[in-house]
Enzyme design. Structure first.
Site, PDB file in Angstrom:
ATOM      1  N   TYR C 363       0.805  -1.240   0.000  1.00  8.29           N
ATOM      2  CA  TYR C 363       0.000   0.000   0.000  1.00  8.29           C
ATOM      3  C   TYR C 363       0.834   1.286   0.000  1.00  8.29           C
ATOM      4  CZ  TYR C 363      -0.288  -0.254   5.262  1.00  8.29           C
ATOM      5  OH  TYR C 363      -0.075  -0.341   6.599  1.00  8.29           O
ATOM      6  N   GLU C 364       0.121   2.366  -0.230  1.00  7.72           N
ATOM      7  CA  GLU C 364       0.747   3.692  -0.424  1.00  7.72           C
ATOM      8  C   GLU C 364       1.827   3.617  -1.497  1.00  7.72           C
ATOM      9  OE1 GLU C 364       1.207   6.607   2.378  1.00  7.72           O
ATOM     10  OE2 GLU C 364      -0.097   5.702   3.882  1.00  7.72           O
ATOM     11  N   GLY C 365       1.516   2.923  -2.565  1.00 10.18           N
ATOM     12  CA  GLY C 365       2.478   2.755  -3.656  1.00 10.18           C
ATOM     13  C   GLY C 365       3.233   1.458  -3.475  1.00 10.18           C
ATOM     14  N   GLN C 370       7.575   2.427  -6.052  1.00  8.22           N
ATOM     15  CA  GLN C 370       8.625   3.201  -5.366  1.00  8.22           C
ATOM     16  C   GLN C 370       9.918   3.180  -6.181  1.00  8.22           C
ATOM     17  OE1 GLN C 370       7.550   4.919  -2.936  1.00  8.22           O
ATOM     18  NE2 GLN C 370       5.667   3.743  -2.585  1.00  8.22           N
TER      19      GLN C 370
END
Lengths: 260, 401, 385
Positions: C363-365, C370
């Site tokens: 999550y969050e990328g 990344q």
């Protein structure tokens, strides 16, 4: 509503261990904490203040290190704290301790309720709270598990062995609380910041007009004459085999002993 | 009164540092130094020092009771709930009788209640009372701190007992703590052993301290009465042979001030679910953390049920909310001494042991071979409670048909 | 732990959060996980301890806008329970858009209640067809006078249903692509705004994950964050700022697993000695500890840099999230290995830690995104030379 809470800093006895070789207490690394029942006392005082307004003052008698316990009380939300500390207090038993704390409370002045924990986990006497009440000549209600302020009276439920007793007591009075009364809050960040900045007020024996014949060792009727480690009880018999076998041999042994 | 290290004698061996139960001794430049703010002058270090380098100066201040020798006899406070006498009072009468033989004195029971209380008096004599100090008043029907304290204080002033024993129940602790301050007496809580010092003829009171990790013997040399509270079930009650013939009842006029009556008893909340007669049970089955889940208290209950016993619990399970505090055995719970105590998944921290080690037979079931409970167990079973308990329950059921 | 030269208040925060984690979270974490129960009781304790506003400026009732303080708190909570850690952190994710892009009025309206822990926030970006590729968003916001009408469904929204305040990204002009997205503040209870079912997850199971469903949901234009068309910028800036928090969550989970592995290795006796005395085990522990410390050092330095006013930290924030989450997965897997059969059993906490760790890579990328981000930054940097 002016509330005074008396607390004690104690070694965390659940952490105390015995050195099996020397049979002495290992105190190293044993943290000092606020006596757990006293945390309940602080919590109950804070809850009453939140509901009815007023001021919570927490006091303790002890060595200068006990300031740490008072700082934690501030971090929990106490308005004011005071330490009463003097070399003259060395060797105080519950009689002298309750006198000294009562003198400190007189010095502080106004109060409507005094809260104490039901007992301290290092001494387990449950004597200081009632002692303070006697010195101040106010009613005592011990082992409170529920407290409800009703005008100038308090309705209290006491946790007794087989039932809870409901009593009503006028203010001012002294209450000792059991752990079931509440769940003490953790400190708040703002409280911790305040605690860091607070200079802890310290009273000496002279500051609280304590009679030297009633404080410390001189004022203590009891004397500890011997301290020893309880002799270890001899180990019994370890049963062996499968679960069924162990259970069977247990039952036959209990029958032999006429236990069942 | 004070304590000091004799610098020239101290060899820097650190024995005293280890002996100090209060952590009050430290080493500085190879000599012991006592922190007087932490020291309680208990003297534990004095006897451990092999070089006689610690001096405890025992000059006594003049704050004690005047005319000690005029205090005679052993008193026992008779606790009752609406006339039903708490068994701890009988236990204390039995113990008082033993002590009285060393002191060659009488045992007296102190009984306060309403008029109906007189019905229970005969039993007091049969457990060893030579005398009963009786004070009756409608306000004494139920125990309340202030009126009881005032009347008993007057009794003490008039009849001067040497020793006063009180049960360490909620009532007894409430009363004793208040009374000790008012009559200027030394009070030792929760004693587990009482004896008379053969030379000084004073009461040696032994009690656990530091959560039961150490024992301390305490005296009240200069104050009378010497007061002690004793937990229920520490002593056994034994009926005296040939007792009951002598009936010496001394009636004492109640002393009640209006201010003593400000506390009103509104009622009792008797939840049947909290009625756990642990201290009366002959068999107790207790559960600890090792039963892994609050649900599994059912197993413990079932075993207790087939044995007609009661359910106990360790502090950890009570703190975790698995079971109500009324079941807790140990330092901060109840002291029990049943015929059979079965500890299921209880590791046996000292706080628990002090509450149950007086049991006649102790069975420990635990999967940790190093659990301290095995050290005091009569029989140990190394295994998983969740298997052993049901097996045991089944076998006993079979046995009992 | 290494002395990172923290200020006294940071040490204080760590002590306080650790106390709460050990005393209040540890006893219930297995139960919360098993029952997939939202940790309201624990959030209440955190609120009472003034810990909900660590990243919020004092003027809005917070503790002083410190990413480092927030990371320390998230780490300590996650060390005991990754689910509680993300619940705590997701509220920061949801309210950061308001902090960065909100008007004074919006901040005054929403931040004090979030700082006091009275309300939770959540961030709504992901959709069924728009995960790593946010340009695929299908939720629309059509202008209608002073209002916007929202339609569409957001998916896998942490704190969904439990939070009161949502920062939601919707397309106001699909033709403009990335420049056609707009961020809105939407309160729970707004007509047309509802929630889908609670998802059943592999890990972080006490956290709540739900769909946000918009059906002709009417939102006033005053609820726009920034300006119309700034939605993607709002999202990207927010994620940059909160990425170290995910790193901290991962470091916490890893540290918790290492703690358990060491404790077990000291107690477990095989071949007549505790297994920690076996060099093969020591090497495993050494690798775990080394990776944790490296991750932690990077998370803290990025957080400190942000607190000191650094402007461009996108690449380093991605690196911190990347290394810490890979470390969490590695360390928790090794911890299960060291504990053998016990590690695999639910009676011990490391299998849960392993399940919790996995999401930090996603999550969050995702960690692949990344790496893209880091790669892109490298290309940009080299072009500037």
């Amino acid at each position: 509503m002016d509330i005074i809470v008396c607390i004690k800093q104690v070694p965390d006895t659940t952490e105390v261990k015995i050195n099996p070789e020397t049979n002495t207490l290992i105190r190293e690394g044993v943290p000092s904490i606020i006596n757990p029942f006293d945390e309940n006392a602080i919590e109950e005082a804070l809850r009453l203040r939140e509901k009815h307004g007023g001021k919570v003052t927490v006091i303790t008698m002890g060595p200068p290190q006990a300031k740490e316990a008072l700082k934690q009380a501030i971090a929990m939300g106490a308005d004011d704290v005071a330490l009463v500390s003097d070399k003259a207090f060395a060797g105080s038993d519950t009689w002298a301790t309750s006198y000294t704390l009562a003198q400190t409370i007189k010095k502080i002045g106004r109060f409507d309720i005094i809260f104490c924990g039901k007992q301290a986990i290092d001494g387990d006497t449950a004597q200081v709270g009632p002692g303070i009440a006697e010195w101040l000549n106010i009613p005592q209600i011990t082992f409170a598990v529920k407290v409800e302020l009703q005008g100038d009276k308090i309705k209290v439920e006491r946790l007794l062995e087989e039932a809870n007793e409901v009593v009503e007591v006028p203010l001012p009075c002294m209450l000792t609380v059991v752990k079931q009364i509440n769940e003490p809050r953790v400190s708040s960040l703002k409280g911790m910041m305040k605690a860091k900045k607070t200079e802890i007020k310290t009273f000496s024996a002279a500051d609280v007009d304590a009679d030297p014949l009633k404080t410390g060792h001189n004022g203590s009727p009891t004397r500890v004459v011997k301290i020893f480690t309880p002799p270890p009880k001899g180990g019994g018999e370890m049963l062996c085999g499968s679960t069924e076998e162990m259970v069977s041999s247990l039952i036959s042994r209990l029958k032999e002993r006429k236990t069942i | 009164m004070g304590i000091k290290i004799l610098q020239d004698k101290c060899a820097g061996c650190t024995l005293c540092v280890k002996a100090c139960p209060f952590g009050a001794i430290k080493m500085e430049t190879k000599k012991a130094v006592i922190d007087l703010t932490a020291c309680t002058l208990c003297g534990a270090c004095v006897s451990t020092c092999k070089f006689n380098a610690i001096e405890l100066i025992k000059e006594e201040a003049k704050s004690g009771t005047a005319d000690l020798s005029s205090y005679k006899n052993i008193w026992v406070f008779i606790e009752h709930h609406l006339g039903e006498i708490n068994p701890v009072s009988y236990e204390l009468l039995t113990e008082a009788k033993k002590l009285s033989e060393d002191l060659k004195c009488e045992v007296a029971a102190v009984l306060l209640g309403d008029e109906k209380i007189e019905n229970g008096i005969d039993e007091l004599f049969s457990y060893g009372a030579d005398k009963v100090y009786l004070s009756t008043h409608a306000e004494f029907k139920e125990y309340r701190t202030a009126p009881y304290t005032r009347t008993i204080t007057e009794m003490i002033k008039k009849f001067k007992p040497e020793i006063f024993l009180i049960g360490a129940t909620t009532t007894g602790r409430d009363l004793a703590a208040r009374l000790a301050i008012r009559v200027n007496a030394g009070l030792t809580a929760d004693c587990t052993g009482l004896s008379i010092d053969p030379k000084k003829k004073i009461l040696n009171q032994t009690r656990p301290a530091f959560g039961g990790n150490i024992m301390a013997t305490i005296i009240s040399p200069n104050h009378r009465p010497q007061m002690a509270t004793v937990r229920p079930k520490v002593f056994k009650r034994i009926k005296c042979q040939g007792a009951g013939a002598k009936v010496d009842i001394i009636k004492f006029d109640p002393v009640i001030n209006k201010e003593d009556l400000v506390v009103k008893i509104l009622g009792l909340i008797k939840d049947e679910s909290i009625k756990v007669n642990l201290q009366e049970a002959e068999i107790i089955v207790s559960g600890g953390r090792g039963i892994s889940d609050p649900k599994n208290f059912k197993m413990v209950e079932e075993l207790a049920a087939v044995l007609s016993g009661a359910v106990g619990a360790s502090r950890a399970t009570v703190d975790a909310g698995w079971i109500s505090a009324h079941h807790q055995v140990g330092q901060t719970g109840k002291t029990v001494a049943p015929k059979l105590y079965i500890a299921c998944g209880i590791s046996g921290k000292i706080q628990h042991l002090v509450g149950m080690q007086g049991s006649d037979t102790i069975v420990a079931i635990n999967k940790d071979p190093d659990a301290p409970i095995f050290k005091i167990a009569t029989y140990g079973i190394l295994g998983d409670c969740l298997e052993v308990i049901p097996a045991l329950t089944r076998k006993i059921k079979e046995l009992r048909g | 732990m290494l002395d990172y030269g923290f200020k006294e208040e940071h040490t204080m925060i760590r002590e306080l959060v650790r106390k709460i984690a050990v005393e209040k979270v540890m006893p219930v974490r297995a139960e919360l996980d098993e029952k997939e129960q939202f940790p309201w009781e624990i959030l209440k304790v955190l609120a009472e301890a003034d810990l909900c506003g660590l990243y919020i400026p004092e003027e809005y009732g917070g503790f002083g806008q410190s990413v480092l303080a927030f990371c320390i708190a998230t780490e300590e909570l996650s060390r005991v329970c990754g689910g509680v850690g993300v619940t705590f952190a997701a509220s920061a994710l949801g309210s950061t858009p308001i902090l960065i892009f909100g008007t004074e009025e919006q901040k005054r309206k929403y931040m004090p209640e979030i700082a006091a822990g009275k309300k939770l926030a959540a961030f709504g970006l992901t959709e069924a067809n728009a995960g790593s590729d946010a340009s695929g968003l299908e939720t629309t916001a059509v202008k209608d006078g002073d209002y916007y009408i929202l339609n569409g469904t957001k998916q896998w929204i942490t704190n969904g249903g439990e939070a009161e305040i949502y920062s939601v990204i919707a397309m106001t002009d699909k033709k403009k692509g990335a420049r056609g997205a707009t961020a809105f503040i939407i309160e729970k209870g707004t007509p047309g705004f509802d929630f889908g079912k609670k998802e059943k997850k592999m890990g972080i199971r006490c956290s709540a994950t739900r769909e946000l469903v918009f059906q002709n949901c009417k939102v006033h234009k005053d609820q726009i964050l920034g300006k119309e068309g700034m939605g993607f910028i709002v999202a990207m800036k927010t994620l940059d700022l909160t990425r170290p928090g995910i790193g901290a969550q991962a470091v916490g989970i890893a540290q918790g697993a290492l703690d358990e592995a060491i404790k077990y290795a000291k107690e477990r006796v095989q071949f007549g000695k505790p297994i920690i005395s076996i060099q093969a085990v020591q090497h495993m522990l050494a690798n775990m500890a080394t990776q944790i410390e490296a991750s932690r050092a990077l998370v803290y330095s990025v957080a400190k840099a942000i607190d000191n006013g650094a402007k461009d930290y996108t690449k380093e924030a991605s690196m911190a999230k990347l290394i810490a989450s890979d470390t969490a997965m590695f360390v928790t897997t090794e911890a299960v290995q060291i504990m053998g059969g016990y590690g695999y059993m639910r009676e011990y906490p490391v299998e849960k830690m392993m399940r919790d760790a996995k999401i930090t890579q996603i999550y969050e990328g995702t960690n692949q995104i990344q790496r893209n981000q880091i790669g892109l930054s490298l290309i940009k940097e080299s072009a500037r030379k």
